[in-house]
Design an enzyme around this catalytic site. Structure first.
Site, PDB file in Angstrom:
ATOM      1  N   LYS A  79       0.079 -10.711 -12.631  1.00  0.00           N
ATOM      2  CA  LYS A  79      -0.378  -9.315 -12.557  1.00  0.00           C
ATOM      3  C   LYS A  79       0.713  -8.418 -11.735  1.00  0.00           C
ATOM      4  O   LYS A  79       1.721  -8.796 -10.990  1.00  0.00           O
ATOM      5  CB  LYS A  79      -1.537  -9.525 -11.336  1.00  0.00           C
ATOM      6  N   SER A 154      -9.875  -5.846 -11.171  1.00  0.00           N
ATOM      7  CA  SER A 154      -8.764  -5.128 -11.637  1.00  0.00           C
ATOM      8  C   SER A 154      -7.527  -6.004 -12.320  1.00  0.00           C
ATOM      9  O   SER A 154      -6.795  -5.509 -13.093  1.00  0.00           O
ATOM     10  CB  SER A 154      -7.866  -4.472 -10.367  1.00  0.00           C
ATOM     11  N   SER A 178     -11.574  -9.102  -8.203  1.00  0.00           N
ATOM     12  CA  SER A 178     -10.625  -8.572  -9.088  1.00  0.00           C
ATOM     13  C   SER A 178     -10.097  -9.973  -9.934  1.00  0.00           C
ATOM     14  O   SER A 178      -9.220  -9.736 -10.888  1.00  0.00           O
ATOM     15  CB  SER A 178      -9.323  -7.836  -8.429  1.00  0.00           C
TER      16      SER A 178
END
Lengths: 471, 94
Positions: A79, A154, A178
């Site tokens: 990420k 996210s 997330s």
């Protein structure tokens, strides 16, 4: 030809040790798949230029006899909020567009030592604030199962990359769901460890009492392998738990459910139906299912949306156009601040900063932040009692399957409601895992979520493993 | 209900410039969110004891300090403006 569709970390490790292919072959297979698929999915913000060299270094170690290291040569995506020394990390924001990390995060350093091959950095909502990756400054990540729909957020890029076979596994971060919600939307396994199990050093901070790094994988076993490599106390994160911290729990072969939670308004009928199917699977796996009392659970989401923006407003104060990141110049220093933050931070980030500033301001602090922290402790106590009776609580991961791109983008409150089942685990610090549990009639992934007792990560993973085996 | 004036004040406190266009949309959005989270007010009775938060700041000993200056260049390279070994900003005192 490596069949990426059935590959897991354990399988790839066996193949590498058996010399069926090399670490370079494996890395190349993923690079080829990224080239083929990512134009449509847009999971990656950057594919690293040294993937082959990393794979060669891993192959050398393997040939040198390091055959017991499950992660050696395993291609992993990251990420875009995890710091890798010398690499760009942007948090999917314009304000960090050209930021280069000056150190390795602790979890990254541990995986580097294991000889993991980092493929690149993956799209997410800006500074991890969102539930669809639509808040990224660099475009939305599409759901590989239906590219008119969101990948969730996210960590949408991290889940989509695994679902589209563009990485064997990835790392995400989870502040209010997330890791788990995008996993539910994309049909992957997503694990948020107990708060404090994995060091947050080198994770760009969003909400420091809630953030936790975790894996997104194809199987529960793969998640455990990555978690085991990352966990441990860290001098750079004073909130990490001591290595010998153990939860005071014994396996009871009991799972809790709260029917009122699932029967509240706004839950998609296919999600409800699938939840009750998951209850049957849990029974089939040999667990007793009992109704538990969580009288304050409906306050989790409003509590979260006070505490999270409050911490965001504090953490985001460091982005001032002076120390790092980009600068948008004004006539004087005050205007430098105002323009930099006004122009280079996206709408949702600015909204949360202002909301957090409001709930922390004199005159409102007690009514919002004070009440929210009190309720957080009350909810923790409710769960503490529940975990005296059960090994984990089963609930859906998300109230709906993946939604259409643009469907909720203009209504922030509707977007927040997507977190209704996930935020609780962050508030109480518990480990939680999302596991694929079927598909909608239209073919979209559905997921079951298990929430465990604080510090009982191992027990939670064994429950998840038992559930996974029923498929 | 949050007014335009409230948003201007919040934006100023947060050091965020807001366009005229956003001054129209933000008050309604923030009001809707505050309205939603206000339900926590009813959950905790006014007599409920405040819970002391379990986390506290921990300072570690500054042991095994690295050699002075070894990280300076890497860190200063990330500053938008620098002059020698200083981060450069516009003058603060008029």
């Amino acid at each position: 030809m490596i069949d990426l569709k059935t590959l897991t970390i354990t399988k790839a490790h066996e193949d590498l040790v058996a010399k069926k292919y090399t670490c370079m072959d494996l890395a190349q297979a993923y690079l080829d798949e990224i080239k083929k698929t990512d134009g449509e999915v847009h999971a990656y913000l950057e594919v690293f230029d040294d993937v082959t060299q990393q794979a060669e270094a891993a192959q050398k170690r393997l040939e040198g006899g390091e055959t017991n290291n499950l992660l050696l040569g395993i291609p992993l995506g990251l990420k875009d909020n995890l710091l890798v020394k010398g690499r760009k990390v942007s948090a999917a924001s314009k304000i960090l567009e050209n930021y280069v990390a000056t150190y390795d995060g602790t979890a990254i350093a541990k995986l580097k030592e294991k000889g993991v091959v980092f493929l690149g950095r993956l799209n997410c909502d800006e500074f991890a604030m969102g539930a669809s990756t639509e808040n990224s400054a660099y475009g939305v990540t599409k759901n590989p199962h239906d590219t008119t729909r969101v990948s969730g957020g996210s960590s949408g890029g991290s889940a989509a990359a695994v679902a589209a076979f563009e990485a064997l596994a990835t790392l995400g971060s989870d502040t209010g769901g997330s890791i788990r919600q995008p996993s539910a939307f994309c049909g992957t396994v997503g694990f948020k460890p107990t708060y404090g199990r994995v060091s947050r050093h080198g994770l760009i901070a969003m909400s420091s009492s809630l953030d936790q790094i975790g894996p997104i994988t194809r199987t529960v076993e793969d998640s455990k392998i990555i978690y085991d490599a990352m966990k441990g106390s860290d001098i750079f994160d004073s909130t990490t738990l001591s290595n010998d911290f153990k939860a005071d729990v014994k396996a009871k072969k009991k799972i809790g459910i709260s029917s009122s939670m699932v029967e509240q308004g706004g839950i998609d009928p296919e999600i409800k139906k699938n939840f009750y199917e998951s209850v049957e699977r849990v029974k089939k796996a040999g667990y007793e299912v009992v109704e538990v009392s969580l009288p304050n659970i409906s306050y989790s989401l409003p509590v979260y949306y006070v505490i999270c923006p409050a911490e965001v407003s504090s953490n985001m104060a460091r982005f001032d156009g002076v120390k790092y990141g980009s600068l948008s110049e004004g006539a004087n220093l005050l205007e430098d601040y105002m323009k930099t933050r006004g122009e280079l931070l996206g709408k949702e980030v600015r909204r949360r900063i202002m909301l957090g500033t409001y709930v922390l301001s004199a005159g409102y602090y007690d009514a919002y932040y004070g009440k929210a922290t009190t309720l957080r402790e009350i909810i923790k106590n409710d769960f503490r009692k529940v975990f005296e009776e059960v090994d984990a609580v089963l609930m859906p991961t998300s109230p709906t399957p993946s939604f259409k791109i643009g469907e909720k983008a203009s209504d922030p409150l509707q977007m927040y409601l997507a977190d209704v089942f996930t935020v609780t685990a962050n508030l109480i610090g518990s480990p939680a895992i999302s596991i694929p549990s079927g598909k909608t009639e239209g073919g979209l992934p559905l997921a079951a979520q298990f929430v465990g007792a604080f510090g009982a990560d191992e027990l939670l993973l064994s429950v998840a493993d038992d559930f996974e085996k029923t498929f | 209900m949050i007014s335009k004036e409230d948003v201007k004040k919040l934006a100023n406190l947060s050091r965020i410039s807001v366009s005229d266009e956003e001054l129209e949309s933000i008050p309604g959005e923030i009001s809707a969110i505050l309205d939603y989270v206000s339900q926590i007010d009813k959950a905790v009775s006014s007599g409920a004891p405040a819970v002391t938060y379990p986390l506290k700041n921990v300072m570690r000993e500054d042991a095994n300090a690295h050699e002075s200056g070894v990280h300076t260049e890497a860190i200063l390279n990330e500053a938008p403006k620098r002059e020698g070994e200083y981060v450069k900003v516009k003058k603060i005192l008029g």
